[in-house]
Each structure stands twice: as structure tokens, then as C-alpha cells.
Motif scaffolding. Structure first.
Motif, short mmCIF file in Angstrom:
data_model
loop_
_atom_site.label_atom_id
_atom_site.label_comp_id
_atom_site.label_asym_id
_atom_site.label_seq_id
_atom_site.Cartn_x
_atom_site.Cartn_y
_atom_site.Cartn_z
N LEU A 144 1.04 -1.26 -0.07
CA LEU A 144 -0.04 0.04 0.19
C LEU A 144 0.95 1.19 -0.09
O LEU A 144 1.78 1.29 0.56
CB LEU A 144 -0.93 0.05 1.29
CG LEU A 144 -2.25 -1.14 1.36
CD1 LEU A 144 -2.67 -0.80 2.54
CD2 LEU A 144 -3.01 -1.03 0.27
N GLY A 145 0.40 2.27 -0.76
CA GLY A 145 1.21 3.26 -0.67
C GLY A 145 0.92 4.28 0.50
O GLY A 145 -0.03 3.84 1.00
N VAL A 146 1.54 5.29 0.90
CA VAL A 146 1.37 6.08 1.99
C VAL A 146 -0.12 6.81 2.06
O VAL A 146 -0.78 6.54 3.01
CB VAL A 146 2.31 7.09 2.18
CG1 VAL A 146 2.05 8.13 3.43
CG2 VAL A 146 3.68 6.61 2.30
N LEU A 147 -0.56 7.34 0.88
CA LEU A 147 -1.80 7.81 0.87
C LEU A 147 -2.83 6.84 0.89
O LEU A 147 -4.11 7.22 1.39
CB LEU A 147 -1.74 8.79 -0.38
CG LEU A 147 -0.95 9.99 -0.37
CD1 LEU A 147 -1.15 10.89 -1.50
CD2 LEU A 147 -0.83 10.85 0.86
N GLU A 148 -2.71 5.64 0.35
CA GLU A 148 -3.63 4.68 0.48
C GLU A 148 -4.05 4.26 1.83
O GLU A 148 -5.02 3.61 1.84
CB GLU A 148 -3.08 3.48 -0.56
CG GLU A 148 -3.02 3.56 -2.01
CD GLU A 148 -2.53 2.30 -2.78
OE1 GLU A 148 -3.34 1.79 -3.56
OE2 GLU A 148 -1.27 2.20 -2.63
#
Length: 246
Positions: A144-148
Motif C-alpha cells: 500500500l502507498g502512504v496515501l492509500e
């Protein structure tokens, strides 16, 4: 006591989540001041964005007028911690090192569960530099990306649990660290499902900050973290030159 908690990216909603956890973790009488840089990347997922963020964080520290007794840098293993120690007279706490230090007090080995796989080498490098890698069983990415992380809390918890279970069962980790400031507030849910201690770096750093300030200690300035030598630094602080009115 006043603790500054600095989110290294410019996403205000993440700052709010980090602030809420810091306030929840702090003792009665401790005031939390939370902010983010005035410019820079919305999230940090690589060396380029990390380098930009380090300068943006230092710029924010150089222009912040409110007093504080300790700094918590809420990026997991992001660069700039050592520079902040030179710049400031107050003690500085990185959430990656704080989480690992606390985890080693709770078990023989620990694992870190972070965001994207590309963050794994950076975190391992930070732990190695800090002398904390020897007892790290593994560093695992959720994909998962940080913003996700903020988009769907249930999905985020499940992704963390998948890697945390593998770290416990396969890598023999006895404690798990949440490897991103954006995971703030998820510790209890993960720990309840996992059955082993789970450490959140923001909470750990706030606790260490309270202890160090309470003991009247701060960063040693005799050698490694001596203040920057006086010299001209062109256009510094940068944010003052970016403002429309100078």
C-alpha cells in the motif's frame, strides 16, 4: 512540557491523525504541537522525495516561532534527523528508531511492517545506521502507498496483519512495529488480532521525549551534533523566499 510532532509530508489529514495519536499517548500536562512542512511532497516513497522532505522539514523548523521542548519526527526512517539534531537545542526523536528501541525492550527480535516494498531497503539502512538492525527479524511491505493507508482502514489493517503474521510465523519476530506515521491509530486493532506486542513509533517517540525531557537531558553538542558553523546559506530559509510578499 510541549512536544512538536512534525509530519514530514504535506498531507494535512495525516498530520491530524498523527496529532490525535500523539495527544492520546501523551501524559496529562504534555501539550502536543503538530504541523507539516510548508512545501514538499504529499507523501514520501523513495530517496528523491525523502531528500526533498528533509530540506522542507528543516525549513519548517527554521521558521517555526512556537517554543517546544522536544521534537518527534513522524516519518519512518526518513532522512534529516541528524541535521535537525544539529539545528535544535532540544532532543530529537525519529519514530523508526523509537519504535525499534521500544520493541527491543519487549522481545528478543522485532519486525517492521511498512508501506511499499521499495521502502524496505531505506528502513533497513536507517536501522543499520542506528545500530538497531541486528535484532530486526524482517522488514516487510504491505504493497500500500502512504496515501492509500487512509482510504480504507479495514483494508489497511488486513494488509498489515498479513505481513505481520508472516513476520511472526516465518521470521520468528516477537514484536511488530508499524512502519509508517500514516498507520497512526491502528495499533490496538492489529495487536488484538495478532496476539503479540505491536509498537507505534509516534506513541513510542512521544513517550521517550517525555522521559528525556523529564530527566533534563538533551542532544549532546560536543561533536557529532554540534551546531552548524556560521556561514552564508543562499536563500535560506527557502519558504521565506517563496512567499508572495517576501
Amino acid at each position: 512540557m510541549r512536544i512538536l510532532v512534525l509530519n514530514p509530508n504535506t498531507t494535512a489529514s495525516m498530520t491530524a491523525s498523527i496529532r490525535a495519536l500523539a495527544e492520546e499517548s501523551a501524559r496529562a500536562g504534555t501539550e502536543i504541537l503538530a504541523t507539516e512542512p510548508l512545501w514538499g511532497p504529499e507523501s514520501i516513497e523513495g530517496h528523491f522525495e525523502g531528500a526533498l522532505s528533509a530540506v522542507a522539514v528543516l525549513d519548517r523548523l527554521a521558521t517555526l516561532e512556537e517554543p517546544y521542548d522536544a521534537l518527534v519526527m513522524a516519518g519512518f526512517g526518513e532522512p534529516g534527523r541528524e541535521a535537525a539534531q544539529e539545528l535544535l537545542d532540544v532532543p530529537v526523536f525519529d519514530i523508526a528508531e523509537s519504535a525499534a528501541q521500544m520493541a527491543m525492550m519487549l522481545g528478543h527480535s522485532y519486525a517492521v511492517v511498512t508501506t511499499l516494498d521499495r521502502a524496505v531497503p531505506q528502513i533497513r539502512d536507517r536501522l543499520l545506521t542506528a545500530g538497531l538492525l541486528q535484532r530486526c527479524a524482517s522488514v516487510r511491505g504491505t504493497g500500500l502507498g502512504v496515501l492509500e493507508l487512509e482510504e480504507d482502514a479495514d483494508r489497511t489493517v488486513e494488509a498489515i496483519l498479513t505481513q505481520a503474521r508472516a513476520a511472526v510465523d516465518e521470521d520468528r519476530a516477537e514484536v511488530v512495529c508499524l512502519g509508517c506515521g500514516g498507520m497512526a491509530g491502528l495499533r490496538e486493532r492489529v495487536e488484538a488480532e495478532l496476539g503479540v506486542p505491536v509498537v507505534d513509533g509516534v506513541a513510542a517517540a512521544v513517550a521517550f521525549a517525555e522521559a528525556v525531557v523529564g530527566l533534563g537531558l538533551t542532544t549532546g553538542k560536543g561533536r557529532s551534533f554540534a551546531p552548524p558553523r556560521p556561514k552564508t546559506v543562499t536563500a535560506w530559509p527557502l519558504s521565506r523566499h517563496l512567499r508572495p510578499n517576501g
